[in-house]
Motif scaffolding. Structure first.
Motif, PDB file in Angstrom:
ATOM      1  N   GLN A 127       2.348   1.577  -3.678  1.00 56.46           N
ATOM      2  CA  GLN A 127       1.326   1.933  -4.637  1.00 56.46           C
ATOM      3  C   GLN A 127       0.679   3.341  -4.376  1.00 56.46           C
ATOM      4  O   GLN A 127       0.270   4.007  -5.365  1.00 56.46           O
ATOM      5  CB  GLN A 127       0.044   0.847  -4.252  1.00 56.46           C
ATOM      6  CG  GLN A 127       0.466  -0.611  -4.886  1.00 56.46           C
ATOM      7  CD  GLN A 127      -0.734  -1.469  -4.867  1.00 56.46           C
ATOM      8  OE1 GLN A 127      -1.602  -1.211  -3.935  1.00 56.46           O
ATOM      9  NE2 GLN A 127      -0.702  -2.163  -5.837  1.00 56.46           N
ATOM     10  N   ASP A 128       0.664   3.841  -2.989  1.00 49.81           N
ATOM     11  CA  ASP A 128       0.110   5.092  -2.941  1.00 49.81           C
ATOM     12  C   ASP A 128       1.225   6.407  -3.128  1.00 49.81           C
ATOM     13  O   ASP A 128       0.800   7.487  -3.121  1.00 49.81           O
ATOM     14  CB  ASP A 128      -0.488   5.192  -1.226  1.00 49.81           C
ATOM     15  CG  ASP A 128      -1.622   4.384  -1.113  1.00 49.81           C
ATOM     16  OD1 ASP A 128      -2.083   3.900  -2.000  1.00 49.81           O
ATOM     17  OD2 ASP A 128      -2.046   4.154   0.215  1.00 49.81           O
ATOM     18  N   HIS A 129       2.409   5.967  -3.189  1.00 51.52           N
ATOM     19  CA  HIS A 129       3.296   6.968  -3.297  1.00 51.52           C
ATOM     20  C   HIS A 129       3.497   7.761  -4.533  1.00 51.52           C
ATOM     21  O   HIS A 129       3.301   6.923  -5.831  1.00 51.52           O
ATOM     22  CB  HIS A 129       4.890   6.500  -3.071  1.00 51.52           C
ATOM     23  CG  HIS A 129       5.842   7.573  -2.817  1.00 51.52           C
ATOM     24  ND1 HIS A 129       6.277   8.505  -3.641  1.00 51.52           N
ATOM     25  CD2 HIS A 129       6.527   7.743  -1.491  1.00 51.52           C
ATOM     26  CE1 HIS A 129       7.027   9.365  -3.036  1.00 51.52           C
ATOM     27  NE2 HIS A 129       7.228   8.875  -1.851  1.00 51.52           N
ATOM     28  N   LYS A 151       0.737  -1.285  -0.030  1.00 47.71           N
ATOM     29  CA  LYS A 151      -0.098   0.110   0.147  1.00 47.71           C
ATOM     30  C   LYS A 151       0.826   1.287   0.186  1.00 47.71           C
ATOM     31  O   LYS A 151       0.554   2.243  -0.731  1.00 47.71           O
ATOM     32  CB  LYS A 151      -0.958   0.118   1.236  1.00 47.71           C
ATOM     33  CG  LYS A 151      -1.706   1.228   1.225  1.00 47.71           C
ATOM     34  CD  LYS A 151      -2.904   0.938   2.249  1.00 47.71           C
ATOM     35  CE  LYS A 151      -4.060   2.329   2.223  1.00 47.71           C
ATOM     36  NZ  LYS A 151      -3.564   3.527   2.175  1.00 47.71           N
TER      37      LYS A 151
END
Length: 477
Positions: free
Chosen positions: A117-119, A114
């Protein structure tokens, strides 16, 4: 270390394991774009079961978290100081394990996945790099781990004109907690030690008499084993992860002095009788529904595993969530093939990280991913980065891999073998401690304890100085 303007060209990272994930995080923290390539689930390996980044395929333990007395605990502390994603995710998903840092493996992998993927600067691409990375990739980290796919491994071997070394690594079984007979087994950490998130009663212990132990060892030796392919017959084992039956082959008492040692534990069901040997199981997930058999990596075939391991008192009706297994690992002759910044001498645009460089262990692999990420980020910003001091755990591990220390150079590339971090890799203290704070002389084991404390204190002080002088910028904070 970081320039004012962020580079337009991304760093390409091949492999989404512990090292690749940590490297991606470290590069992105400096303002550099990252393209992270992970071949799963398009192509799986012999050991992985999911498509999660940083999936743990063997133990769920990051080993000791004692920074003052243990080299791997010191490495934990150094990585936390450097903003490690792997350590942050491990701390957030820890499960009780005495003095060790163990994690819920699914929660840990999910947290790493997560975060990446969120960066906003990290792009995750699910694709296999079959062969050497394209020539127009100028800043690459190869962190494909010990299970590197054959096309890439062959391409690296051809490029280096060097046979990749290889060793076998084994996986321990995982047991459903509710299938363990707690009228025979009991909960206790060795010496009642309370570790991160623990209570001092973090392991399930299964006791054996001498007769039971002797019968168990005999069954291990007689059990049907996984056959090797012809090309695997001369592949050695890594001593830090030996199959339990291979340990038994080294002598009938070997297991009693290894994973089955009975010290520091008292059976509440029969407190006056000391067990001859004890099998320990460690919590493997946050719910506490799964426990793994500590030190029980194995190459026994599945049927033999169930038959033999169910002879252990308390595990007669054990239900296995996963049985043990064996896989072949590969690593580079790094002191010969890599430079001091982990770049391939034959093609310096390629930097290597993780277990395939010849470090061993989850934490060590992630740590080398961390420093590889810092080096790649420095290259992206067209600045130089001096290595971490050899007196730090990170610097000592890097020195072992690249041959940067006198000890590693003297040993020579021919003797290079995978190694966990240990205080033997650190430069000696100029003045080892000889006295206690009250002025009395240190004796026996007190000297060893004081020496480890001094090595750790020196390491953390010098790492802090290195961070302040070379990494202390708003972008990297």
């Amino acid at each position: 270390m970081i320039g004012i303007k962020s580079p337009s060209e991304p760093v390409s990272i091949v492999g989404g394991g512990l090292a690749g994930s940590e490297a991606a995080w470290q590069v992105a923290r400096t303002g550099v774009r990252v393209v992270l390539y992970e071949m799963r689930p398009e192509r799986m390996t012999e050991a992985h079961r999911t498509d999660g980044l940083a999936e743990l395929v063997c133990s769920n333990s990051f080993r000791s978290d004692d920074a003052a007395h243990n080299a791997v605990g010191l490495l934990h502390a150094e990585m936390r100081r450097l903003g490690s994603l792997i350590m942050r995710s491990a701390d957030a998903n820890q499960v009780p394990a005495g003095g060790a840092l163990a994690v819920d493996r699914e929660g840990f992998s999910a947290a790493v996945t997560k975060a990446l993927q969120d960066h906003p600067l990290i792009e995750l691409r699910r694709a296999e790099i079959a062969g050497l990375p394209p020539l127009d990739w100028n800043n690459v980290i190869v962190a494909t781990g010990p299970l590197t796919s054959a096309p890439l491994a062959d391409a690296i071997r051809e490029l280096t004109d060097e046979r990749a070394l290889a060793f076998f690594d084994a996986i321990a079984p995982i047991v459903h907690r509710d299938s363990i007979d707690m009228s025979v087994a009991w909960l206790q950490s060795r010496y009642d030690k309370v570790g991160p998130g623990g209570t001092g009663a973090d392991y399930i212990n299964c006791p054996m008499t001498k007769e039971q132990y002797d019968a168990f060892v005999a069954a291990l030796l007689a059990g049907e084993k996984t056959d090797f392919k012809e090309w695997e017959t001369n592949t050695p084992y890594f001593d830090g992860c030996l199959p339990v039956e291979v340990m038994a082959e080294r002598g009938p008492e070997t297991l009693r002095h290894g994973p089955m040692k009975p010290v520091g534990l008292t059976n509440p069901h029969n407190p006056t009788v000391k067990a001859y040997a004890i099998v320990q199981l460690r919590q493997d997930n946050t719910l506490g529904t799964l426990y793994n058999m500590v030190g029980f990596q194995t190459k026994l075939k599945y049927g033999a595993q169930q038959r033999v391991f169910r002879t252990i008192p308390g595990l007669e009706n054990a239900e296995f969530a996963r049985l043990g297994g064996l896989h072949r690992n590969t690593f580079l002759n790094s002191p010969k093939l890599l430079d001091s910044q982990l770049r391939l001498r034959a093609d310096p645009r390629l930097r290597f990280a993780g277990q395939m460089t010849g470090c061993e262990g989850y934490v060590e692999s992630a740590a080398i991913g961390l420093i590889a990420g810092l080096y790649a980020a420095a290259d992206a910003h067209s600045v130089s980065l001096v290595p971490p001091p050899a007196t730090t755990a990170l610097g000592a591990l890097l020195g072992h891999i690249t041959g940067g220390h006198i000890e590693a150079v003297d040993a020579g590339p021919r003797s290079f073998q995978p190694m966990n971090i240990n205080f033997g890799l650190f430069p000696p203290l100029a003045l080892p401690p000889t006295k206690k704070p009250d002025g009395s002389r240190l004796r026996g084991n007190e000297k060893t304890v004081a020496k480890k404390q001094a090595l750790s204190a020196r390491a953390l002080a010098e790492l802090d100085r290195w961070i302040a002088e070379h990494l202390h910028t708003p972008a990297a904070a």
